[in-house]
Design a protein around this motif. Structure first.
Motif, PDB file in Angstrom:
ATOM      1  N   SER A 162       0.828  -1.200   0.000  1.00  0.00           N
ATOM      2  CA  SER A 162       0.000   0.000   0.000  1.00  0.00           C
ATOM      3  C   SER A 162       0.866   1.255   0.000  1.00  0.00           C
ATOM      4  O   SER A 162       1.983   1.268   0.541  1.00  0.00           O
ATOM      5  CB  SER A 162      -0.909   0.003   1.230  1.00  0.00           C
ATOM      6  OG  SER A 162      -1.551   1.242   1.383  1.00  0.00           O
ATOM      7  N   SER A 163       0.333   2.324  -0.578  1.00  0.00           N
ATOM      8  CA  SER A 163       1.024   3.614  -0.537  1.00  0.00           C
ATOM      9  C   SER A 163       0.869   4.294   0.814  1.00  0.00           C
ATOM     10  O   SER A 163       1.505   5.319   1.083  1.00  0.00           O
ATOM     11  CB  SER A 163       0.468   4.536  -1.629  1.00  0.00           C
ATOM     12  OG  SER A 163      -0.921   4.746  -1.446  1.00  0.00           O
ATOM     13  N   ASN A 190       3.128   2.309  -9.590  1.00  0.00           N
ATOM     14  CA  ASN A 190       1.950   2.669 -10.367  1.00  0.00           C
ATOM     15  C   ASN A 190       2.191   2.531 -11.864  1.00  0.00           C
ATOM     16  O   ASN A 190       1.332   2.028 -12.599  1.00  0.00           O
ATOM     17  CB  ASN A 190       1.521   4.100 -10.041  1.00  0.00           C
ATOM     18  CG  ASN A 190       0.944   4.227  -8.648  1.00  0.00           C
ATOM     19  OD1 ASN A 190       0.644   3.235  -7.995  1.00  0.00           O
ATOM     20  ND2 ASN A 190       0.803   5.458  -8.173  1.00  0.00           N
ATOM     21  N   ARG A 216      -4.768  -5.301  -5.459  1.00  0.00           N
ATOM     22  CA  ARG A 216      -5.126  -4.964  -4.084  1.00  0.00           C
ATOM     23  C   ARG A 216      -3.860  -4.626  -3.315  1.00  0.00           C
ATOM     24  O   ARG A 216      -2.761  -5.062  -3.662  1.00  0.00           O
ATOM     25  CB  ARG A 216      -5.902  -6.102  -3.404  1.00  0.00           C
ATOM     26  CG  ARG A 216      -7.335  -6.224  -3.950  1.00  0.00           C
ATOM     27  CD  ARG A 216      -8.177  -7.234  -3.178  1.00  0.00           C
ATOM     28  NE  ARG A 216      -8.471  -6.821  -1.819  1.00  0.00           N
ATOM     29  CZ  ARG A 216      -9.441  -5.966  -1.497  1.00  0.00           C
ATOM     30  NH1 ARG A 216     -10.206  -5.411  -2.431  1.00  0.00           N
ATOM     31  NH2 ARG A 216      -9.663  -5.655  -0.225  1.00  0.00           N
ATOM     32  N   ALA A 217      -4.040  -3.810  -2.256  1.00  0.00           N
ATOM     33  CA  ALA A 217      -2.914  -3.272  -1.499  1.00  0.00           C
ATOM     34  C   ALA A 217      -2.724  -4.015  -0.184  1.00  0.00           C
ATOM     35  O   ALA A 217      -3.690  -4.291   0.532  1.00  0.00           O
ATOM     36  CB  ALA A 217      -3.129  -1.783  -1.237  1.00  0.00           C
ATOM     37  N   SER A 295      -6.068  -7.125   2.872  1.00  0.00           N
ATOM     38  CA  SER A 295      -5.740  -6.265   1.733  1.00  0.00           C
ATOM     39  C   SER A 295      -6.889  -5.308   1.451  1.00  0.00           C
ATOM     40  O   SER A 295      -8.025  -5.516   1.911  1.00  0.00           O
ATOM     41  CB  SER A 295      -5.446  -7.098   0.491  1.00  0.00           C
ATOM     42  OG  SER A 295      -6.602  -7.783   0.046  1.00  0.00           O
ATOM     43  N   LEU A 298      -6.721  -1.029  -4.354  1.00  0.00           N
ATOM     44  CA  LEU A 298      -5.515  -0.308  -4.744  1.00  0.00           C
ATOM     45  C   LEU A 298      -5.806   0.537  -5.977  1.00  0.00           C
ATOM     46  O   LEU A 298      -6.272   0.018  -6.996  1.00  0.00           O
ATOM     47  CB  LEU A 298      -4.369  -1.275  -5.026  1.00  0.00           C
ATOM     48  CG  LEU A 298      -2.978  -0.668  -5.264  1.00  0.00           C
ATOM     49  CD1 LEU A 298      -1.901  -1.651  -4.851  1.00  0.00           C
ATOM     50  CD2 LEU A 298      -2.780  -0.287  -6.734  1.00  0.00           C
TER      51      LEU A 298
END
Length: 302
Positions: A162-163, A190, A216-217, A295, A298
């Motif tokens: 994740s960011s 990205n 998904r993150a 998760s 994203l």
């Protein structure tokens, strides 16, 4: 635009302009051609003289490279007198308990291409940026555009960090540069994901293939990478940290980072023994558990 890794000519007509390669680099390139099907079982290799000319190396380096591939049961009849031959028993050499781990750039492309020969392609990946997966898609996409293969459906699921988290790596040696390094990683994550999604979704319009690509993150930095192919094969690798220097925002930063494209992939295939079958099954359970629980959605634009 399809991302295509560069390949040198196998027939020796064009000498690579790059600096002289080592025998291991020659072995890696020839192994990649065998795994991708460009060099087929039973096919005679170019002569050692032609290979030496192509790669810009001495014949001794070529012989060392061929011996490596012979030890991996990919080539037979390796000698000074005649060209080697690609082994007829490649499937046994490329999968199962005796298969040798190989760098991601060498091992992944051919296995992804083989996975795309199925009517329903299912690929799950857990990784740091998806660059290796994007590169590996180049060969099956070429095969599809050439009309050699045409799956009816392609489902790809990718888990990425994740960011919203502080990455464990890449991490700057100087902590004050953490923000810049995180932004650089996010831009790369990205961009790779967008290329991967674009290349695959384009198959809907060009070939009428039912394609689904979902990201998904994860709320953590994965210490390993994992690829699951068609429910029957798992490729596993460790991310190994090293200290290196890289240009970020026009300034070189010292950092602790990984080179995922060079991570050694360990192959496990269902049906080749209890160990492999259990590993594939447990890997699917682990991936699905992450996908369905912790998760989150994203967005590749943020």
């Amino acid at each position: 635009m399809v991302v295509e890794p560069e390949h040198a000519s196998v027939n020796g007509r064009n000498r690579s302009p790059r600096p002289q390669r080592s025998h291991r680099e020659v072995a890696d390139e020839l192994r990649s051609r065998i795994r991708s099907g460009r060099l087929r079982p039973g096919q005679r290799m170019p002569t050692q003289a032609k290979l030496a000319d192509e790669f810009g190396v001495e014949r001794g380096a070529v012989r060392q490279a061929l011996r490596i591939l012979q030890s991996e049961h990919l080539l037979v009849n390796v000698s000074k007198g005649s060209p080697a031959t690609v082994a007829d028993t490649l499937e046994r050499a490329l999968t199962g308990p005796e298969a040798s781990p190989q760098p991601t750039t060498v091992a992944l492309g051919g296995r992804i291409t083989t996975a795309f020969e199925a009517p329903h392609v299912e690929i799950d990946a857990l990784c740091l940026t998806s660059i290796s997966l994007t590169l590996a898609m180049g060969e099956p996409l070429r095969q599809i555009h050439a009309g050699r293969i045409k799956p009816a459906r392609v489902d790809v699921r990718v888990l990425l960090p994740s960011s919203d988290i502080d990455l464990a790596f890449p991490a700057p040696v100087d902590a004050s540069a953490a923000g810049r390094l995180q932004r650089s990683w996010l831009t790369n994550r990205n961009a790779q994901g967008q290329v991967l999604r674009h290349n695959l979704l384009a198959l809907r319009a060009t070939h009428g293939i039912d394609v689904n690509v979902t990201f998904r993150a994860l709320p953590f930095t994965p210490p390993v990478k994992l690829y699951l192919l068609n429910g029957v094969e798992a490729l596993f690798a460790y991310y190994t940290l090293t200290r290196r220097e890289e240009e970020v925002d026009h300034e070189y930063l010292e950092m602790y980072d990984v080179q995922g494209t060079q991570s050694m992939l360990f192959p496990f295939a269902q049906g080749t023994g209890l160990r492999d079958t259990t590993f594939v099954e447990q890997s699917h359970l682990w991936f699905n558990a992450l996908w369905e629980t912790i998760s989150s959605k994203l967005l590749l634009s943020s």
